[in-house]
Structures are given as structure tokens and as C-alpha cells.
Design a protein around this motif. Structure first.
Motif, PDB file in Angstrom:
ATOM      1  N   HIS A  11       0.829  -1.206   0.000  1.00 32.44           N
ATOM      2  CA  HIS A  11       0.000   0.000   0.000  1.00 32.44           C
ATOM      3  C   HIS A  11       0.865   1.258   0.000  1.00 32.44           C
ATOM      4  N   ARG A  15       0.975   4.204  -2.866  1.00 32.66           N
ATOM      5  CA  ARG A  15       0.762   5.631  -2.586  1.00 32.66           C
ATOM      6  C   ARG A  15       1.878   6.484  -3.192  1.00 32.66           C
ATOM      7  N   ARG A  18       1.505   6.723  -7.024  1.00 36.71           N
ATOM      8  CA  ARG A  18       0.416   7.624  -7.424  1.00 36.71           C
ATOM      9  C   ARG A  18       0.894   9.077  -7.438  1.00 36.71           C
ATOM     10  N   SER A  52      -6.874   6.082 -13.088  1.00 37.67           N
ATOM     11  CA  SER A  52      -8.019   6.369 -12.221  1.00 37.67           C
ATOM     12  C   SER A  52      -9.166   5.397 -12.510  1.00 37.67           C
ATOM     13  N   GLU A  55      -7.900   1.667 -11.321  1.00 35.14           N
ATOM     14  CA  GLU A  55      -7.793   1.506  -9.865  1.00 35.14           C
ATOM     15  C   GLU A  55      -9.175   1.510  -9.232  1.00 35.14           C
ATOM     16  N   TYR A  99      -8.820  11.199  -9.851  1.00 35.92           N
ATOM     17  CA  TYR A  99      -7.789  10.227  -9.458  1.00 35.92           C
ATOM     18  C   TYR A  99      -7.586  10.276  -7.948  1.00 35.92           C
ATOM     19  N   ARG A 100      -7.547  11.472  -7.380  1.00 33.69           N
ATOM     20  CA  ARG A 100      -7.361  11.588  -5.928  1.00 33.69           C
ATOM     21  C   ARG A 100      -8.568  11.022  -5.170  1.00 33.69           C
ATOM     22  N   TRP A 103      -8.213   7.382  -5.059  1.00 35.63           N
ATOM     23  CA  TRP A 103      -7.270   6.969  -4.009  1.00 35.63           C
ATOM     24  C   TRP A 103      -7.978   6.791  -2.677  1.00 35.63           C
ATOM     25  N   SER A 106     -10.061   3.693  -2.767  1.00 35.01           N
ATOM     26  CA  SER A 106      -9.204   2.503  -2.753  1.00 35.01           C
ATOM     27  C   SER A 106      -8.578   2.296  -1.384  1.00 35.01           C
ATOM     28  N   ASP A 107      -8.083   3.379  -0.801  1.00 37.11           N
ATOM     29  CA  ASP A 107      -7.440   3.269   0.509  1.00 37.11           C
ATOM     30  C   ASP A 107      -8.404   2.742   1.562  1.00 37.11           C
ATOM     31  N   THR A 142       0.606   0.504 -11.957  1.00 38.28           N
ATOM     32  CA  THR A 142       0.952   1.907 -11.722  1.00 38.28           C
ATOM     33  C   THR A 142       2.438   2.131 -11.954  1.00 38.28           C
TER      34      THR A 142
END
Length: 207
Positions: A11, A15, A18, A52, A55, A99-100, A103, A106-107, A142
Motif C-alpha cells: 500500500h 501511494r 500515485r 483512475s 484503480e 484520481y485523488r 485513491w 481505494s485506501d 501503476t
């Protein structure tokens, strides 16, 4: 436990990659982040858009946690590959901000699930997976596109580096021309087109 260590390690690497992807866009004009820089049309903003989309799918629908927003199409039979470039009405900010948000989604999936939690990837030959498989796959995906972005950015302004904190030292054009010329001479010498430099540094081109 090794499972927790593996999940956190993968992970963390994801990060960092990204952030590196977005850093490759910093300081570039709108045209340069969009324009195709290879014969197949690869471009910087398109890589971000592509990541994006995928993911969001891998850490979303694969684990029955779909991303809660509409996404650009990836499966348009009439024009495949539209996830790889930005349309004229898609803004830089829109693509980066999405995209953010991906994240964050996904996180949350990665945090709430155990590394051996089951998922289902219907487009894979062996669709039954675990979170570990998807973490490794998305890290590899990625990383591959971050490498593409490295080359594209170098073509644009000769800037290189893996992250904002470890950008390579900038050199002037003369330095890079000398480096490129040296590598070209060595490549030709390796296949016998020219002889390597002698003691006096004089090339024998063999022609």
C-alpha cells in the motif's frame, strides 16, 4: 504479522507511485500533458485518466465496493481506448481530482479488508482473487505507467527522477548531447559499425 506487513508495504509503495504520476504533470502546459508522444498516442494526462479508471474498478467492484461516481468508458466498441486520452472537454483538474478521489476510495477498501479477503475479477482467466493479488497487480500497473511517464516527461523537457523529493540534478543540453553521443558510439562499436576510441580519442568509423 507478515500479512499485515505485506499489505502495508504494498500500500505504501502504491501511494508513492500515485504521487509520482501526478508529479510528472507539474509545470507543464495544457498541450504538453495531452499531446501524443509515441506512435501509439501515449500521453501524460491519459495515463492518469487510465489509472483512475482501473484503480477504481480493481479496488471497487472487484470487492463489491463500487466507486460511487460515473467513470469514463474503457469498453467503447466504436472507439476503444478512450480511457487513455483526455477529451477536449475534460479538464486537467477534473481528471486529477477524480484520481485523488479514487485513491481515497481505494485506501478505504485496502484498510477495511484483510490481505486474504476474496474478490472477483470477471475479466481475468482465473477470476477468484484475494486483496493481495489485486494490490500486487495495481502496484505493477501503476509502476509500469510511471515508467512510461518518466520517458514522456524526459522527451518534453529533459527532467527526470522518480519522485519530487528525488528529482535528478538538471544538466544543460550540452551534457546530455555528449552523453547521448557517447552511448551511440558505444552501441555502434558493439555491432562493429565503428571502432572504439583509441588512445588519442580518435574514432575510426571503418567507412
Amino acid at each position: 504479522m507478515i500479512d499485515d506487513f505485506a499489505k502495508e508495504y504494498l500500500h505504501r509503495e502504491l501511494r508513492e507511485l500515485r504521487e509520482a504520476m501526478l508529479w510528472k504533470l507539474d509545470g507543464l502546459c495544457e498541450y504538453d500533458i495531452r499531446r501524443p508522444l509515441t506512435s501509439t498516442g501515449t500521453n501524460l494526462l491519459g495515463l492518469v485518466k487510465h489509472l483512475s479508471v482501473w484503480e477504481s474498478r480493481y479496488f471497487g467492484e472487484v470487492f463489491d465496493r463500487p466507486f460511487p461516481e460515473p467513470l469514463p468508458r474503457w469498453d467503447d466498441a466504436g472507439e476503444p481506448g478512450t480511457d487513455m486520452w483526455a477529451a477536449e472537454d475534460e479538464t486537467r483538474e477534473e481528471i486529477i481530482d477524480r484520481y485523488r478521489r479514487v485513491w481515497v476510495h481505494s485506501d478505504a477498501t485496502i484498510s477495511v479488508l484483510a490481505v486474504d479477503s476474496p474478490g472477483y475479477v470477471p475479466w481475468w482467466p482465473r477470476p477468484h482473487v484475494k486483496l493481495f493479488n489485486v494490490l500486487v497487480h495495481m502496484l505493477a500497473e501503476t509502476s509500469r505507467h510511471a515508467g512510461h511517464a518518466d520517458i514522456l516527461r524526459e522527451q518534453l523537457d529533459n527532467s527526470t527522477g522518480t519522485t519530487a523529493n528525488s528529482a535528478d540534478r538538471p544538466y544543460d543540453a550540452a551534457f546530455w548531447e555528449a552523453r547521448r553521443a557517447k552511448i551511440e558510439r558505444v552501441a555502434k562499436a558493439a555491432v562493429g559499425e565503428i571502432q572504439p576510441a583509441g588512445p588519442a580519442g580518435i574514432q575510426n568509423d571503418g567507412l
